[in-house]
Design a protein around this motif. Sequence first.
Motif, PDB file in Angstrom:
ATOM      1  N   ARG A 225       1.026 -57.177  12.516  1.00  0.00           N
ATOM      2  CA  ARG A 225       1.861 -57.660  11.426  1.00  0.00           C
ATOM      3  C   ARG A 225       1.475 -56.896  10.168  1.00  0.00           C
ATOM      4  NH1 ARG A 225       1.648 -63.255   8.109  1.00  0.00           N
ATOM      5  NH2 ARG A 225       3.890 -63.572   7.737  1.00  0.00           N
ATOM      6  N   LEU A 226       2.453 -56.193   9.623  1.00  0.00           N
ATOM      7  CA  LEU A 226       2.214 -55.393   8.434  1.00  0.00           C
ATOM      8  C   LEU A 226       2.794 -56.112   7.217  1.00  0.00           C
ATOM      9  CD1 LEU A 226       3.294 -51.851   9.703  1.00  0.00           C
ATOM     10  CD2 LEU A 226       1.058 -52.959   9.909  1.00  0.00           C
ATOM     11  N   PRO A 227       1.985 -56.410   6.216  1.00  0.00           N
ATOM     12  CA  PRO A 227       2.514 -56.942   4.967  1.00  0.00           C
ATOM     13  C   PRO A 227       2.695 -55.830   3.940  1.00  0.00           C
ATOM     14  CG  PRO A 227       0.171 -57.390   5.096  1.00  0.00           C
ATOM     15  CD  PRO A 227       0.531 -56.548   6.287  1.00  0.00           C
ATOM     16  N   CYS A 228       3.647 -56.023   3.066  1.00  0.00           N
ATOM     17  CA  CYS A 228       3.859 -55.156   1.911  1.00  0.00           C
ATOM     18  C   CYS A 228       3.987 -56.079   0.704  1.00  0.00           C
ATOM     19  CB  CYS A 228       5.121 -54.327   2.090  1.00  0.00           C
ATOM     20  SG  CYS A 228       5.692 -53.513   0.572  1.00  0.00           S
ATOM     21  N   VAL A 229       3.151 -55.840  -0.294  1.00  0.00           N
ATOM     22  CA  VAL A 229       3.215 -56.657  -1.500  1.00  0.00           C
ATOM     23  C   VAL A 229       3.766 -55.812  -2.642  1.00  0.00           C
ATOM     24  CG1 VAL A 229       0.814 -56.169  -2.101  1.00  0.00           C
ATOM     25  CG2 VAL A 229       1.949 -58.199  -3.033  1.00  0.00           C
TER      26      VAL A 229
ATOM     27  N   LEU B 191      14.277 -45.198   9.389  1.00  0.00           N
ATOM     28  CA  LEU B 191      14.344 -46.629   9.109  1.00  0.00           C
ATOM     29  C   LEU B 191      13.839 -47.426  10.310  1.00  0.00           C
ATOM     30  CD1 LEU B 191      15.419 -49.044   7.355  1.00  0.00           C
ATOM     31  CD2 LEU B 191      17.531 -48.832   8.680  1.00  0.00           C
ATOM     32  N   VAL B 192      12.996 -48.409  10.005  1.00  0.00           N
ATOM     33  CA  VAL B 192      12.580 -49.370  11.019  1.00  0.00           C
ATOM     34  C   VAL B 192      13.475 -50.602  10.906  1.00  0.00           C
ATOM     35  CG1 VAL B 192      10.719 -50.886  11.788  1.00  0.00           C
ATOM     36  CG2 VAL B 192      10.208 -48.537  11.021  1.00  0.00           C
ATOM     37  N   ALA B 193      13.509 -51.178   9.691  1.00  0.00           N
ATOM     38  CA  ALA B 193      14.319 -52.374   9.463  1.00  0.00           C
ATOM     39  C   ALA B 193      14.424 -52.612   7.973  1.00  0.00           C
ATOM     40  CB  ALA B 193      13.699 -53.601  10.134  1.00  0.00           C
ATOM     41  N   ASP B 194      15.468 -53.344   7.568  1.00  0.00           N
ATOM     42  CA  ASP B 194      15.532 -53.784   6.187  1.00  0.00           C
ATOM     43  C   ASP B 194      16.072 -55.205   6.130  1.00  0.00           C
ATOM     44  OD1 ASP B 194      18.226 -51.440   5.590  1.00  0.00           O
ATOM     45  OD2 ASP B 194      18.370 -53.523   6.270  1.00  0.00           O
TER      46      ASP B 194
ATOM     47  N   LYS C  62      15.145 -53.062  18.166  1.00  0.00           N
ATOM     48  CA  LYS C  62      15.623 -54.441  18.253  1.00  0.00           C
ATOM     49  C   LYS C  62      14.948 -55.168  19.404  1.00  0.00           C
ATOM     50  CE  LYS C  62      20.213 -53.590  16.291  1.00  0.00           C
ATOM     51  NZ  LYS C  62      21.666 -53.531  16.557  1.00  0.00           N
ATOM     52  N   GLY C  63      14.516 -56.384  19.102  1.00  0.00           N
ATOM     53  CA  GLY C  63      13.874 -57.191  20.122  1.00  0.00           C
ATOM     54  C   GLY C  63      12.363 -57.105  20.116  1.00  0.00           C
ATOM     55  N   ARG C  64      11.822 -56.043  19.536  1.00  0.00           N
ATOM     56  CA  ARG C  64      10.363 -55.909  19.466  1.00  0.00           C
ATOM     57  C   ARG C  64       9.835 -56.083  18.045  1.00  0.00           C
ATOM     58  NH1 ARG C  64       7.569 -51.490  20.534  1.00  0.00           N
ATOM     59  NH2 ARG C  64       9.247 -49.990  20.139  1.00  0.00           N
ATOM     60  N   PHE C  65      10.625 -55.672  17.071  1.00  0.00           N
ATOM     61  CA  PHE C  65      10.201 -55.720  15.672  1.00  0.00           C
ATOM     62  C   PHE C  65      10.995 -56.791  14.921  1.00  0.00           C
ATOM     63  CE2 PHE C  65       8.315 -51.220  14.878  1.00  0.00           C
ATOM     64  CZ  PHE C  65       7.639 -51.273  16.088  1.00  0.00           C
ATOM     65  N   THR C  66      10.317 -57.471  13.999  1.00  0.00           N
ATOM     66  CA  THR C  66      10.971 -58.481  13.178  1.00  0.00           C
ATOM     67  C   THR C  66      10.539 -58.327  11.729  1.00  0.00           C
ATOM     68  OG1 THR C  66      10.985 -60.032  15.048  1.00  0.00           O
ATOM     69  CG2 THR C  66      11.379 -60.937  12.847  1.00  0.00           C
TER      70      THR C  66
ATOM     71  N   TYR D  62       7.271 -58.522   5.352  1.00  0.00           N
ATOM     72  CA  TYR D  62       6.431 -58.363   6.530  1.00  0.00           C
ATOM     73  C   TYR D  62       7.199 -57.644   7.636  1.00  0.00           C
ATOM     74  CZ  TYR D  62       3.772 -62.131   4.293  1.00  0.00           C
ATOM     75  OH  TYR D  62       3.064 -62.902   3.407  1.00  0.00           O
ATOM     76  N   GLN D  63       6.434 -56.933   8.440  1.00  0.00           N
ATOM     77  CA  GLN D  63       6.990 -56.331   9.647  1.00  0.00           C
ATOM     78  C   GLN D  63       6.122 -56.766  10.819  1.00  0.00           C
ATOM     79  OE1 GLN D  63       9.594 -55.134  11.678  1.00  0.00           O
ATOM     80  NE2 GLN D  63       9.853 -53.836   9.890  1.00  0.00           N
ATOM     81  N   GLN D  64       6.671 -57.634  11.655  1.00  0.00           N
ATOM     82  CA  GLN D  64       5.994 -58.048  12.875  1.00  0.00           C
ATOM     83  C   GLN D  64       6.383 -57.092  13.995  1.00  0.00           C
ATOM     84  OE1 GLN D  64       3.792 -60.675  13.451  1.00  0.00           O
ATOM     85  NE2 GLN D  64       3.590 -59.818  15.510  1.00  0.00           N
ATOM     86  N   MET D  65       5.381 -56.538  14.657  1.00  0.00           N
ATOM     87  CA  MET D  65       5.638 -55.547  15.703  1.00  0.00           C
ATOM     88  C   MET D  65       4.973 -56.024  16.990  1.00  0.00           C
ATOM     89  SD  MET D  65       5.066 -52.057  13.492  1.00  0.00           S
ATOM     90  CE  MET D  65       3.295 -52.263  13.402  1.00  0.00           C
ATOM     91  N   ASN D  66       5.764 -56.194  18.023  1.00  0.00           N
ATOM     92  CA  ASN D  66       5.271 -56.674  19.311  1.00  0.00           C
ATOM     93  C   ASN D  66       5.489 -55.625  20.399  1.00  0.00           C
ATOM     94  OD1 ASN D  66       4.676 -59.193  18.108  1.00  0.00           O
ATOM     95  ND2 ASN D  66       6.748 -59.927  18.520  1.00  0.00           N
ATOM     96  N   SER D  67       4.769 -55.795  21.488  1.00  0.00           N
ATOM     97  CA  SER D  67       4.905 -54.882  22.644  1.00  0.00           C
ATOM     98  C   SER D  67       4.835 -53.428  22.193  1.00  0.00           C
ATOM     99  CB  SER D  67       6.223 -55.158  23.375  1.00  0.00           C
ATOM    100  OG  SER D  67       6.292 -56.492  23.810  1.00  0.00           O
ATOM    101  N   LEU D  68       3.825 -53.119  21.421  1.00  0.00           N
ATOM    102  CA  LEU D  68       3.724 -51.783  20.841  1.00  0.00           C
ATOM    103  C   LEU D  68       3.532 -50.726  21.913  1.00  0.00           C
ATOM    104  CD1 LEU D  68       1.642 -52.707  17.725  1.00  0.00           C
ATOM    105  CD2 LEU D  68       3.843 -51.534  17.675  1.00  0.00           C
ATOM    106  N   LYS D  69       4.112 -49.556  21.618  1.00  0.00           N
ATOM    107  CA  LYS D  69       4.063 -48.414  22.523  1.00  0.00           C
ATOM    108  C   LYS D  69       3.422 -47.231  21.808  1.00  0.00           C
ATOM    109  CE  LYS D  69       8.557 -49.844  24.374  1.00  0.00           C
ATOM    110  NZ  LYS D  69       9.969 -49.425  24.612  1.00  0.00           N
ATOM    111  N   PRO D  70       2.873 -46.281  22.558  1.00  0.00           N
ATOM    112  CA  PRO D  70       2.339 -45.078  21.896  1.00  0.00           C
ATOM    113  C   PRO D  70       3.376 -44.389  21.004  1.00  0.00           C
ATOM    114  CG  PRO D  70       1.554 -45.182  24.149  1.00  0.00           C
ATOM    115  CD  PRO D  70       2.542 -46.311  23.989  1.00  0.00           C
TER     116      PRO D  70
END
Length: 115
Positions: A19-23, A47-50, A64-68, A79-87
């Motif tokens: 989980r990446l935060p940006c302040v 772009l990852v997401a906005d 889509k489906g892995r990042f929120t 915040y950027q929640q990243m799941n099922s991360l891949k290389p």
Amino acid sequence: QVQLVESGGCLVQAGGSLRLPCVASIRIERINVMGWYRQAPGKQRELVADITTSGSTNYADSLKGRFTISRDNAKNKVYQQMNSLKPADTAVYYCNAPLERLTYWGRGTQVTVSS
């Protein structure tokens, strides 16, 4: 002027989550759309997401489906929640905020996914 500071990047194994935060240095209610971008070695920034102030989101199709993405206006954070991360997710992740005809970027946070 807006300052954006990302954090949370680290080395993680494939399949893990981060989980990446940006302040932001200002109240983010002033910023209609805030985003996360990433840049892998030798590749263009993408772009990852906005997310808008109302909570509408937009994602890169491949993520889509892995990042929120989410935002907490009270804490001036995105915040950027990243799941099922891949290389292939290995990159520097940047926070982005366009405001009053200027676009602000953070310095980025490195995410490295090991196989």
